[in-house]
Design a protein around this motif. Structure first.
Motif, PDB file in Angstrom:
ATOM      1  N   ALA B  66       0.854  -1.201  -0.197  1.00  0.00           N
ATOM      2  CA  ALA B  66      -0.054   0.012   0.047  1.00  0.00           C
ATOM      3  C   ALA B  66       0.817   1.278  -0.102  1.00  0.00           C
ATOM      4  O   ALA B  66       0.586   2.154  -0.586  1.00  0.00           O
ATOM      5  CB  ALA B  66      -0.879   0.093   1.184  1.00  0.00           C
ATOM      6  N   SER B  96      -8.634   5.082 -10.821  1.00  0.00           N
ATOM      7  CA  SER B  96      -9.560   5.285  -9.923  1.00  0.00           C
ATOM      8  C   SER B  96     -10.407   3.980  -9.455  1.00  0.00           C
ATOM      9  O   SER B  96     -10.538   3.540  -8.130  1.00  0.00           O
ATOM     10  CB  SER B  96     -10.730   6.160 -10.299  1.00  0.00           C
ATOM     11  OG  SER B  96     -10.181   7.508 -11.079  1.00  0.00           O
ATOM     12  N   LEU B  97     -10.659   3.251 -10.305  1.00  0.00           N
ATOM     13  CA  LEU B  97     -11.274   1.851 -10.105  1.00  0.00           C
ATOM     14  C   LEU B  97     -10.124   1.188  -9.230  1.00  0.00           C
ATOM     15  O   LEU B  97     -10.702   0.382  -8.489  1.00  0.00           O
ATOM     16  CB  LEU B  97     -11.662   1.115 -11.477  1.00  0.00           C
ATOM     17  CG  LEU B  97     -12.677   2.003 -12.304  1.00  0.00           C
ATOM     18  CD1 LEU B  97     -12.852   1.193 -13.618  1.00  0.00           C
ATOM     19  CD2 LEU B  97     -14.109   1.995 -11.377  1.00  0.00           C
ATOM     20  N   PHE B 100     -10.592   1.847  -5.604  1.00  0.00           N
ATOM     21  CA  PHE B 100     -11.760   1.203  -4.878  1.00  0.00           C
ATOM     22  C   PHE B 100     -11.422  -0.250  -4.823  1.00  0.00           C
ATOM     23  O   PHE B 100     -11.792  -0.789  -3.747  1.00  0.00           O
ATOM     24  CB  PHE B 100     -12.897   1.220  -6.083  1.00  0.00           C
ATOM     25  CG  PHE B 100     -13.564   2.564  -6.117  1.00  0.00           C
ATOM     26  CD1 PHE B 100     -14.013   3.304  -4.769  1.00  0.00           C
ATOM     27  CD2 PHE B 100     -13.710   3.226  -7.211  1.00  0.00           C
ATOM     28  CE1 PHE B 100     -14.564   4.387  -4.903  1.00  0.00           C
ATOM     29  CE2 PHE B 100     -14.306   4.490  -7.379  1.00  0.00           C
ATOM     30  CZ  PHE B 100     -14.821   5.144  -6.121  1.00  0.00           C
ATOM     31  N   PHE B 102      -8.487  -1.632  -4.253  1.00  0.00           N
ATOM     32  CA  PHE B 102      -7.735  -1.781  -3.192  1.00  0.00           C
ATOM     33  C   PHE B 102      -8.277  -1.540  -1.834  1.00  0.00           C
ATOM     34  O   PHE B 102      -8.165  -1.972  -0.807  1.00  0.00           O
ATOM     35  CB  PHE B 102      -6.534  -0.847  -3.083  1.00  0.00           C
ATOM     36  CG  PHE B 102      -5.866  -0.593  -2.140  1.00  0.00           C
ATOM     37  CD1 PHE B 102      -4.845  -1.457  -1.767  1.00  0.00           C
ATOM     38  CD2 PHE B 102      -6.082   0.500  -1.076  1.00  0.00           C
ATOM     39  CE1 PHE B 102      -4.230  -1.501  -0.801  1.00  0.00           C
ATOM     40  CE2 PHE B 102      -5.202   0.453   0.089  1.00  0.00           C
ATOM     41  CZ  PHE B 102      -4.213  -0.379   0.348  1.00  0.00           C
ATOM     42  N   PHE B 103      -9.312  -0.345  -2.046  1.00  0.00           N
ATOM     43  CA  PHE B 103      -9.882  -0.215  -0.787  1.00  0.00           C
ATOM     44  C   PHE B 103     -10.750  -1.248  -0.384  1.00  0.00           C
ATOM     45  O   PHE B 103     -10.789  -1.742   0.869  1.00  0.00           O
ATOM     46  CB  PHE B 103     -11.124   0.796  -1.044  1.00  0.00           C
ATOM     47  CG  PHE B 103     -11.480   1.681   0.081  1.00  0.00           C
ATOM     48  CD1 PHE B 103     -11.291   1.562   1.338  1.00  0.00           C
ATOM     49  CD2 PHE B 103     -12.137   2.745  -0.104  1.00  0.00           C
ATOM     50  CE1 PHE B 103     -11.731   2.259   2.514  1.00  0.00           C
ATOM     51  CE2 PHE B 103     -12.623   3.819   1.071  1.00  0.00           C
ATOM     52  CZ  PHE B 103     -12.335   3.326   2.397  1.00  0.00           C
ATOM     53  N   ALA B 104     -11.480  -2.023  -1.116  1.00  0.00           N
ATOM     54  CA  ALA B 104     -12.182  -3.348  -0.750  1.00  0.00           C
ATOM     55  C   ALA B 104     -11.343  -4.269  -0.152  1.00  0.00           C
ATOM     56  O   ALA B 104     -11.406  -4.979   0.830  1.00  0.00           O
ATOM     57  CB  ALA B 104     -12.934  -3.825  -1.967  1.00  0.00           C
ATOM     58  N   ALA B 106      -8.267  -3.891   1.420  1.00  0.00           N
ATOM     59  CA  ALA B 106      -8.264  -3.495   2.611  1.00  0.00           C
ATOM     60  C   ALA B 106      -9.058  -3.590   3.737  1.00  0.00           C
ATOM     61  O   ALA B 106      -8.833  -4.026   4.968  1.00  0.00           O
ATOM     62  CB  ALA B 106      -7.595  -1.959   2.817  1.00  0.00           C
ATOM     63  N   ILE B 107     -10.413  -3.261   3.371  1.00  0.00           N
ATOM     64  CA  ILE B 107     -11.420  -3.561   4.406  1.00  0.00           C
ATOM     65  C   ILE B 107     -11.755  -5.191   4.524  1.00  0.00           C
ATOM     66  O   ILE B 107     -11.713  -5.517   5.840  1.00  0.00           O
ATOM     67  CB  ILE B 107     -12.811  -2.858   3.686  1.00  0.00           C
ATOM     68  CG1 ILE B 107     -12.567  -1.461   3.768  1.00  0.00           C
ATOM     69  CG2 ILE B 107     -14.031  -3.419   4.502  1.00  0.00           C
ATOM     70  CD1 ILE B 107     -13.823  -0.953   2.881  1.00  0.00           C
ATOM     71  N   PHE B 108     -11.808  -5.917   3.399  1.00  0.00           N
ATOM     72  CA  PHE B 108     -11.867  -7.367   3.970  1.00  0.00           C
ATOM     73  C   PHE B 108     -10.821  -8.006   4.501  1.00  0.00           C
ATOM     74  O   PHE B 108     -10.878  -9.001   5.331  1.00  0.00           O
ATOM     75  CB  PHE B 108     -12.590  -7.974   2.782  1.00  0.00           C
ATOM     76  CG  PHE B 108     -13.998  -7.478   2.482  1.00  0.00           C
ATOM     77  CD1 PHE B 108     -15.083  -7.896   3.352  1.00  0.00           C
ATOM     78  CD2 PHE B 108     -14.102  -6.614   1.179  1.00  0.00           C
ATOM     79  CE1 PHE B 108     -16.146  -7.454   2.993  1.00  0.00           C
ATOM     80  CE2 PHE B 108     -15.425  -6.145   1.173  1.00  0.00           C
ATOM     81  CZ  PHE B 108     -16.523  -6.386   2.117  1.00  0.00           C
ATOM     82  N   GLY B 110      -9.042  -6.698   6.915  1.00  0.00           N
ATOM     83  CA  GLY B 110      -9.223  -6.412   8.060  1.00  0.00           C
ATOM     84  C   GLY B 110     -10.334  -7.358   8.715  1.00  0.00           C
ATOM     85  O   GLY B 110      -9.984  -7.879   9.879  1.00  0.00           O
ATOM     86  N   VAL B 111     -11.420  -7.395   8.287  1.00  0.00           N
ATOM     87  CA  VAL B 111     -12.226  -8.119   8.576  1.00  0.00           C
ATOM     88  C   VAL B 111     -11.955  -9.882   8.825  1.00  0.00           C
ATOM     89  O   VAL B 111     -12.165 -10.437   9.754  1.00  0.00           O
ATOM     90  CB  VAL B 111     -13.633  -8.274   7.495  1.00  0.00           C
ATOM     91  CG1 VAL B 111     -14.769  -9.233   8.121  1.00  0.00           C
ATOM     92  CG2 VAL B 111     -14.138  -6.863   7.447  1.00  0.00           C
TER      93      VAL B 111
END
Ligand code: HDD
Ligand code: HEM
Ligand code: HEM
Lengths: 348, 444
Positions: B66, B96-97, B100, B102-104, B106-108, B110-111
């Motif tokens: 990251a 840009s896509l 998104f 990457f964001f997804a 990072a979030i998952f 973490g989950v």
């Protein structure tokens, strides 16, 4: 449409400042961890940052990507004029992010933990400073001036006058210091809410109040210096119609935050501190509107073709629809775990 | 060192560094999910241990991926403002896509990391699958941007400025499919074999270690098919290059003269001054056959373009030889693994196979670096093929050697640390025997 997107960029910057700003501030307090509860302070900071920092960091990426997609001319201008501070900021971001990860997931032995803690803390101080300097430089109009000189072919101009002086002045440094103080203030205020123990909470209450004093001093300095160094922003902040209400609001938020800390209303203090920081950011943006990089680029004259803007908005909408619920889920999961104090073991 | 060269070198170091972590971020989640699925199905706690360890390793590498990616997104402007000013509106979309995606991820991630006992089994596996999918999507989008640089489309050039910008057409260029396919397979092949090699090494020392046995199998499940398919996908890429970027193909092959029925050169050193490639092993008609599927096809040589439009021939040729050579070896090892698995022999007990897997372990990553060198250096002197020269894209700021040295030093430092941390993680692996009821204390 370009204005809408510029506003979105501002919202993203705001989110970055509130979320990642607090993470940076956490690093500052890691640096200044003192007293008998030093270790507990550091542990609380690490727990609060946890796995969320990468998600917070995404806001910065959104700002960058948005700028180069929707305002490519302004983006490349900024990248030329602010090459040196931006590179320094990158070094800070790299060191900070990786040091934090190494500390959280790497060896749990004492010496490396402390070493990484050190790197993490120093980088956390450097990065907000430079971020503030960059914002100050844009606001001062010197970045834009430099780009116009470059366009006219300033071949004879010296390296320092082109690539250093636009961002290195008393004003920009004051703004940098202010950013640092604001982040530290935010973090300390948030941490009073996160702490479970009364004594730890008091530690951060004291720190928050000190940081508030620092914010006051640096903001005052920046305001004074702005008159000579950033006349446009200064004029915008003082003269325009919305200046007075905005000042009143910002001031009110600051007073509420400090009073709430004083009276130990932790949650109220957190909301007020966040509002104060956001208002300062919006005040800056409003003062230099419609310029992105005064006086060279406005929102309109640096915008990408409408087709690109339109697609970008669509992507943003769909992305938000998918990602906001997911991030809410992560926050919920993590915060509910954090309360039981077991999140750290959970990952092993 | 001139400024353009310094900027190019900084870009190369940053990308060459980032790609290592990006590739792991693409493929590692797949390994993790397979291990977890096996644990859920068999109840074998060793798989759970494996999934947790891999998730932890992924988290470290993800963080470095990251931050190094963030550096890149700034560097596009810091080093190449002319390029971004021209291309931002056209190819900002895939970036840009990617954001998104990457964001997804990072979030998952973490989950996944924090949800082991907090969410249901199904939700947890689903989080892992989403991490894997978003990793692949990141790669897809960013490679689309690169494909556009190789085969620009989606705009009209009027007086040197782009008009009629169509970002969707810019994402669907002729280079898009071959590059994306090849990149994704590369990620799975390289990571699968790298991980298999590490566990294979441990198995050579301790053949009965149940933990490493399981790890080996999962890693090979991901690495083997990709490694076998990679030469086929490489053929698709090469045919794309032959059609759309003839000077790059000529440089890859050391083909100075335009000729019908061109030979395939294996090895050799291009001598630019003499305009010929020395000491190569030549297969008659081989190049025409491979590139155009016709032994008599005409292959355009470097002489078809002006000298100032030549890429640096020796670098491209040698990098290409390295990729193809090691890629072929990797595919051979893959086939060997596949045969052994098909015959249901005990892979870990086959010492020669284990040695081969260990030797193959770094090859995928070397191929990736070499392959990108072919793609990027082979595109020179253009940053946007046929449209904008690299020298016109670079920032006007002088003294670019300073940031180059700074960033390189930083990455060297980080690289050493990451390697050491991973070593530590592997060395602390459990000593577990088949049939043990619990994992021994070393696991804690
Ligand atoms: C595990 C990694 C790996 C392996 C085994 C191979 N490659 Fe590769 N190759 C890559 C990893 C890679 C890469 C690093 O991922 C590249 C760079 C750009 C791209 O799309 O993939 C690449 C680029 C690339 C290109 C240039 C495409 C362009 O410029 O657009 C060609 C022609 C090939 N490859 C051909 C081959 C052939 C014939 C192989 C036969 C064995 C091969 N590759 C194995
Ligand atoms: C083919 C080359 C590339 C591939 C396959 C790739 C893939 C990836 C992947 C999988 C990630 C997720 C992080 C991880 O899992 O470790 C990532 C992160 C990232 N990449 Fe790359 N990448 C490539 C090149 C680039 C380039 C050229 C840029 C910039 C212009 C870039 C910008 C980023 C950014 C900004 C992130 C982090 C996102 C964030 O922090 O929000 N990448 N990349
Ligand atoms: C991650 C995989 C990649 C690697 C390892 C890689 C490698 C390189 C290398 C070696 C160079 C220097 C070329 C030279 O010295 O002649 C370079 C340049 C460059 N690459 Fe890539 N590249 C990658 C992907 C990308 C992607 C996805 C983009 C997306 C837009 C990109 C954009 C550029 C740009 C703008 C330059 C500078 C101009 C040039 O020298 O061509 N690269 N890259």
């Amino acid at each position: 449409m370009a204005t809408t997107i510029a506003l979105i960029a501002l919202v993203a910057l705001n989110a970055y400042v509130l979320l990642a700003g607090a993470d940076f501030g956490g690093g500052v307090w890691d640096f200044f961890a003192t007293g008998p509860r030093r270790t507990e302070q550091r542990a609380l900071i690490a727990d609060a940052i946890g796995p969320i920092w990468e998600a917070n960091h995404v806001w910065l990426i959104l700002v960058v990507v948005l700028l180069f997609t929707c305002f490519p001319a302004a983006f490349s201008g900024l990248a030329i004029a602010l090459h040196i501070p931006l590179t320094l900021m990158l070094v800070g971001i790299v060191l900070r992010g990786s040091a934090f990860a190494f500390r959280s997931y790497g060896s749990t032995a004492d010496a490396p933990q402390r070493r990484w803690g050190r790197v993490f803390a120093i980088a956390s101080v450097l990065t907000p400073l430079v971020l503030g300097v960059c914002i100050g430089a844009i606001a001062s109009g010197r970045v834009g001036d430099m780009l116009e000189r470059l366009d006219r072919g300033a071949a004879e101009a010296s390296f320092v006058s082109l690539y250093v002086s636009p961002w290195c002045s008393p004003f920009t440094i004051a703004v940098g210091a202010m950013a640092l103080a604001l982040f530290a203030f935010l973090a300390a205020t948030y941490l009073t809410v996160e702490a479970d123990e009364a004594a730890l909470r008091e530690d951060f209450r004291r720190r928050a109040l000190w940081a508030a004093a620092a914010v006051f001093v640096t903001a005052f300095l920046a305001l004074i210096l702005a008159r000579s160094h950033a006349p446009r922003v200064s004029a915008g902040l003082i003269a325009s119609v919305w200046a007075l209400p905005l000042h009143v609001l910002t001031g009110a938020a600051a007073v509420v935050a400090i009073a709430a800390l004083w009276a130990r209303h932790w949650h109220l203090a957190r909301v007020a501190a966040a509002a104060q920081v956001s208002l300062i950011l919006w005040g800056w943006a409003a003062a230099q509107a419609p310029y992105l990089v005064p006086p060279a680029f406005t929102v309109a004259n640096s915008a990408a073709p409408p087709r690109t803007l339109e697609l970008f908005l669509w992507a943003l909408g769909v992305g938000a629809l998918l990602l906001f619920p997911s991030i809410a889920y992560l926050f919920w999961l993590f915060k509910s775990a954090g309360r039981n104090g077991s999140a750290a073991q959970e990952s092993d | 060192m001139g400024d353009v060269l310094a900027a190019r070198s900084q870009m190369a170091v940053s990308l060459g560094f980032h790609i290592l972590f990006a590739v792991v971020g693409i493929a590692m989640p797949v390994l993790m999910v397979i291990a977890e699925a096996r644990w859920r199905r068999t109840g074998d706690a060793m798989y759970l241990e494996l999934a947790k360890r891999w998730a932890k390793g992924t988290a470290i590498l993800f963080a470095v991926g990251a931050v190094s990616g963030t550096v890149l997104s700034f560097e596009l402007g810091l080093l190449w403002p002319g390029f971004m000013r021209f291309a931002g509106a056209i190819i900002g979309m895939p970036f840009s896509l990617e954001g998104f995606a990457f964001f997804a991820e990072a979030i998952f991630l973490g989950v996944y990391l924090y949800g082991w006992s907090r969410i249901s089994a199904r939700a947890h596996i689903a989080a892992g699958v989403l991490v894997a999918l978003s990793g692949a999507a990141s790669a897809l989008f960013v490679v689309l941007a690169n494909a556009w640089m190789n085969s620009p489309a989606g705009f009209q050039l009027v007086n040197g400025a782009p008009t009629d910008v169509d970002p969707v057409a810019a994402m669907l260029t002729p280079a898009a499919f071959p590059e994306v396919l090849h990149m994704l397979l590369a990620a799975y092949a390289a990571t699968g074999f790298a991980v298999a090699g590490i566990h294979g090494f441990m198995l050579l020392r301790d053949q009965r270690n149940a933990f490493h046995r399981r790890a080996l199998v999962v890693a090979l499940i991901v690495g083997t098919p990709a490694a076998i398919l990679q030469p086929l996908s490489g053929d698709i890429s090469a045919r794309y290059v032959a059609q759309w970027q003839p000077p790059k193909l000529a440089a890859m092959e050391g083909q100075f003269r335009t000729e019908a029925g061109a030979p395939l050169r294996i090895g050799g050193v291009p001598d630019v001054a003499a305009q010929r490639t020395r000491w190569a092993f030549e297969i008659p008609h081989g190049l025409s056959l491979l590139a155009f599927h016709d032994p008599q096809a005409v292959v355009r040589g470097l002489d078809a373009v002006p000298r100032r439009d030549w890429p640096p021939v020796p670098v491209v040729h040698i990098a290409f030889q390295v990729m193809v050579g090691l890629g072929t070896l990797l595919a051979v090892v893959g086939i060997w693994v596949a045969i052994a698995a098909w015959r249901r022999t005990d892979l870990a007990a086959n010492r020669w196979l284990m040695r081969a897997v260990v030797v193959a372990s770094p090859m995928g990553f070397v191929c990736i670096e070499a392959g990108w060198t072919v793609t990027e250096v082979g595109r020179q002197p253009w940053v946007i093929y046929g449209v904008m020269r690299t020298a016109d894209a670079v920032t006007p700021m002088p003294g670019l050697i300073v940031p180059f040295v700074l960033i390189s030093a930083l990455y060297c430092f980080l690289g050493v640390i990451v390697a050491w941390l991973l070593y530590d993680l592997v060395m602390r692996s459990p000593i577990a025997r088949e049939g043990d009821a619990t994992i021994s204390p070393a696991a804690a």
